[in-house]
Design a protein around this motif. Structure first.
Motif, PDB file in Angstrom:
ATOM      1  N   ARG A 254       0.847  -1.193   0.000  1.00  0.00           N
ATOM      2  CA  ARG A 254       0.000   0.000   0.000  1.00  0.00           C
ATOM      3  C   ARG A 254       0.879   1.239   0.000  1.00  0.00           C
ATOM      4  O   ARG A 254       2.074   1.177   0.257  1.00  0.00           O
ATOM      5  CB  ARG A 254      -0.922   0.008   1.225  1.00  0.00           C
ATOM      6  CG  ARG A 254      -0.218  -0.012   2.572  1.00  0.00           C
ATOM      7  CD  ARG A 254      -1.188   0.375   3.710  1.00  0.00           C
ATOM      8  NE  ARG A 254      -2.356  -0.455   3.717  1.00  0.00           N
ATOM      9  CZ  ARG A 254      -2.485  -1.580   4.434  1.00  0.00           C
ATOM     10  NH1 ARG A 254      -1.458  -1.983   5.178  1.00  0.00           N
ATOM     11  NH2 ARG A 254      -3.584  -2.281   4.402  1.00  0.00           N
ATOM     12  N   GLY A 255       0.234   2.363  -0.257  1.00  0.00           N
ATOM     13  CA  GLY A 255       0.940   3.630  -0.199  1.00  0.00           C
ATOM     14  C   GLY A 255       1.723   3.914  -1.471  1.00  0.00           C
ATOM     15  O   GLY A 255       1.756   3.109  -2.398  1.00  0.00           O
ATOM     16  N   PRO A 256       2.401   5.041  -1.510  1.00  0.00           N
ATOM     17  CA  PRO A 256       3.130   5.411  -2.728  1.00  0.00           C
ATOM     18  C   PRO A 256       4.433   4.638  -2.876  1.00  0.00           C
ATOM     19  O   PRO A 256       5.135   4.367  -1.902  1.00  0.00           O
ATOM     20  CB  PRO A 256       3.408   6.902  -2.529  1.00  0.00           C
ATOM     21  CG  PRO A 256       3.447   7.082  -1.049  1.00  0.00           C
ATOM     22  CD  PRO A 256       2.461   6.098  -0.487  1.00  0.00           C
ATOM     23  N   VAL A 257       4.744   4.265  -4.113  1.00  0.00           N
ATOM     24  CA  VAL A 257       6.055   3.741  -4.486  1.00  0.00           C
ATOM     25  C   VAL A 257       6.571   4.642  -5.593  1.00  0.00           C
ATOM     26  O   VAL A 257       5.969   4.732  -6.662  1.00  0.00           O
ATOM     27  CB  VAL A 257       5.987   2.286  -4.990  1.00  0.00           C
ATOM     28  CG1 VAL A 257       7.369   1.822  -5.458  1.00  0.00           C
ATOM     29  CG2 VAL A 257       5.474   1.366  -3.908  1.00  0.00           C
ATOM     30  N   ARG A 258       7.671   5.319  -5.330  1.00  0.00           N
ATOM     31  CA  ARG A 258       8.241   6.244  -6.308  1.00  0.00           C
ATOM     32  C   ARG A 258       9.245   5.497  -7.173  1.00  0.00           C
ATOM     33  O   ARG A 258      10.229   4.970  -6.666  1.00  0.00           O
ATOM     34  CB  ARG A 258       8.904   7.415  -5.580  1.00  0.00           C
ATOM     35  CG  ARG A 258       7.951   8.198  -4.666  1.00  0.00           C
ATOM     36  CD  ARG A 258       8.710   9.020  -3.653  1.00  0.00           C
ATOM     37  NE  ARG A 258       9.506   8.165  -2.775  1.00  0.00           N
ATOM     38  CZ  ARG A 258      10.448   8.612  -1.935  1.00  0.00           C
ATOM     39  NH1 ARG A 258      10.693   9.906  -1.862  1.00  0.00           N
ATOM     40  NH2 ARG A 258      11.130   7.778  -1.174  1.00  0.00           N
ATOM     41  N   VAL A 259       8.975   5.458  -8.462  1.00  0.00           N
ATOM     42  CA  VAL A 259       9.788   4.663  -9.385  1.00  0.00           C
ATOM     43  C   VAL A 259      10.475   5.576 -10.392  1.00  0.00           C
ATOM     44  O   VAL A 259       9.811   6.339 -11.102  1.00  0.00           O
ATOM     45  CB  VAL A 259       8.926   3.628 -10.137  1.00  0.00           C
ATOM     46  CG1 VAL A 259       9.820   2.762 -11.036  1.00  0.00           C
ATOM     47  CG2 VAL A 259       8.145   2.756  -9.165  1.00  0.00           C
ATOM     48  N   ALA A 260      11.799   5.490 -10.448  1.00  0.00           N
ATOM     49  CA  ALA A 260      12.581   6.207 -11.461  1.00  0.00           C
ATOM     50  C   ALA A 260      12.902   5.233 -12.584  1.00  0.00           C
ATOM     51  O   ALA A 260      13.367   4.120 -12.332  1.00  0.00           O
ATOM     52  CB  ALA A 260      13.867   6.758 -10.845  1.00  0.00           C
ATOM     53  N   CYS A 261      12.657   5.646 -13.823  1.00  0.00           N
ATOM     54  CA  CYS A 261      12.742   4.693 -14.931  1.00  0.00           C
ATOM     55  C   CYS A 261      13.093   5.419 -16.224  1.00  0.00           C
ATOM     56  O   CYS A 261      12.648   6.551 -16.454  1.00  0.00           O
ATOM     57  CB  CYS A 261      11.397   3.986 -15.074  1.00  0.00           C
ATOM     58  SG  CYS A 261      11.357   2.666 -16.309  1.00  0.00           S
ATOM     59  N   PHE A 262      13.873   4.756 -17.093  1.00  0.00           N
ATOM     60  CA  PHE A 262      14.145   5.332 -18.413  1.00  0.00           C
ATOM     61  C   PHE A 262      12.967   5.048 -19.346  1.00  0.00           C
ATOM     62  O   PHE A 262      12.166   4.143 -19.116  1.00  0.00           O
ATOM     63  CB  PHE A 262      15.468   4.820 -18.980  1.00  0.00           C
ATOM     64  CG  PHE A 262      15.547   3.331 -19.210  1.00  0.00           C
ATOM     65  CD1 PHE A 262      15.348   2.794 -20.475  1.00  0.00           C
ATOM     66  CD2 PHE A 262      15.848   2.460 -18.162  1.00  0.00           C
ATOM     67  CE1 PHE A 262      15.446   1.428 -20.698  1.00  0.00           C
ATOM     68  CE2 PHE A 262      15.941   1.088 -18.375  1.00  0.00           C
ATOM     69  CZ  PHE A 262      15.735   0.574 -19.644  1.00  0.00           C
TER      70      PHE A 262
END
Length: 292
Positions: A90-98
């Motif tokens: 649950r909750g936010p998952v911050r994903v950095a991606c090309f």
């Protein structure tokens, strides 16, 4: 007892190399950093630093303590996250991606997550691999999706673990009708070709340089572009040849006038990984959906 805050400073020193840089990262003066690390050295009862000219560097014991610090701090981070989160993602998952992986992997994973994990919310940042790793290190993202080329070996970033998502070949894009575009391409036949490469200083540019070096020549790079859709359009207009990942054909599409062929001279691959510092139920759920 070794104090975790000082262990974090030691880990940052191993990463950045100077007291001043550690202070900038951690919001402290270099003098305060130096005092804290001197205290850690007294607590450890071994020499952690030694002089190297006008600077200091880690001793072998200091490097050994950094390895232990990574284990301890990752465990503490995981414990804190575990106490804050239930077993249900649950909750936010911050994903950095090309970009290409975002289209091919991340967006489908987000669509599945809406049904499978309705309490999970994903925040997407488009970042190049080195930027994504930095965001993971400084805590501004929870999960990074990054790539490496086999011709540019990279060690595993300290304090970060990675899960394999996929390996793809690098193909050569040539104007349709090019004499070499009828079969697998020997790069040695293209030593007089004009090339389109990624911007100077990017891994894409370095990958082209290394591939051509293995074929015995230096590429004549005339144009630079980082957007693969633009690169393929430039190839279709006859502006040059380019090396592109196979996934580009799926994500961007191949315009008329472009032939994509495998390279026979040297094996060139791009490997995509999911990178994490702290594993949580939410992060694990995303990695599973990504195929890691």
């Amino acid at each position: 007892m070794l104090e975790p805050t000082r262990l974090r400073l030691l880990r940052e020193f191993a990463e950045h190399g100077t007291m001043t840089a550690v202070g900038e990262v951690c919001g402290m003066t270099s003098s305060a950093v130096s005092q804290q690390l001197a205290t850690l050295e007294r607590e450890a009862k071994v020499a952690l630093f030694e002089r190297a000219g006008r600077r200091v560097r880690l001793t072998a014991e200091g490097q050994r303590l950094v390895r232990h610090a990574n284990i301890v701090l990752n465990a503490l981070d995981a414990a804190e996250e575990d106490l804050r989160a239930a077993s249900t993602p649950r909750g936010p998952v911050r994903v950095a991606c090309f970009a290409t992986a975002a289209v091919h992997r991340l967006l489908p994973a987000i669509a599945t997550a809406r049904t499978r994990h309705p309490e999970l919310r994903v925040v997407v940042y488009e970042l190049e691999p080195h930027e994504a790793v930095e965001a993971l290190r400084d805590g501004s993202c929870d999960l990074a999706i990054a790539f490496t080329y086999n011709l540019i070996p990279e060690g595993e970033p300290p304090g970060i673990s990675r899960r394999l998502l996929g390996v793809e070949p690098i193909l050569i894009a040539l104007p349709a009708g090019h004499p070499a575009a009828t079969h697998e391409v020997d790069l040695r036949l293209l030593r007089d070709e004009q090339w389109i490469a990624g911007s100077q200083g990017t891994t894409d540019h370095e990958m082209l340089d290394r591939a051509c070096a293995l074929a015995g020549f230096h590429p004549n790079v005339i144009h630079t572009a980082d957007d693969y859709a633009l690169v393929l359009r430039m190839v279709s207009e006859g502006l040059g040849a380019s090396l592109v990942p196979e996934l580009v054909a799926t994500v961007v599409g191949v315009p008329d006038g472009v032939a994509l062929r495998r390279v026979s001279t040297v094996e060139i691959t791009r490997t995509t990984h999911a990178l994490v510092r702290t594993v949580t139920p939410a992060v694990n759920a995303m990695i599973e959906l990504l195929g890691g």
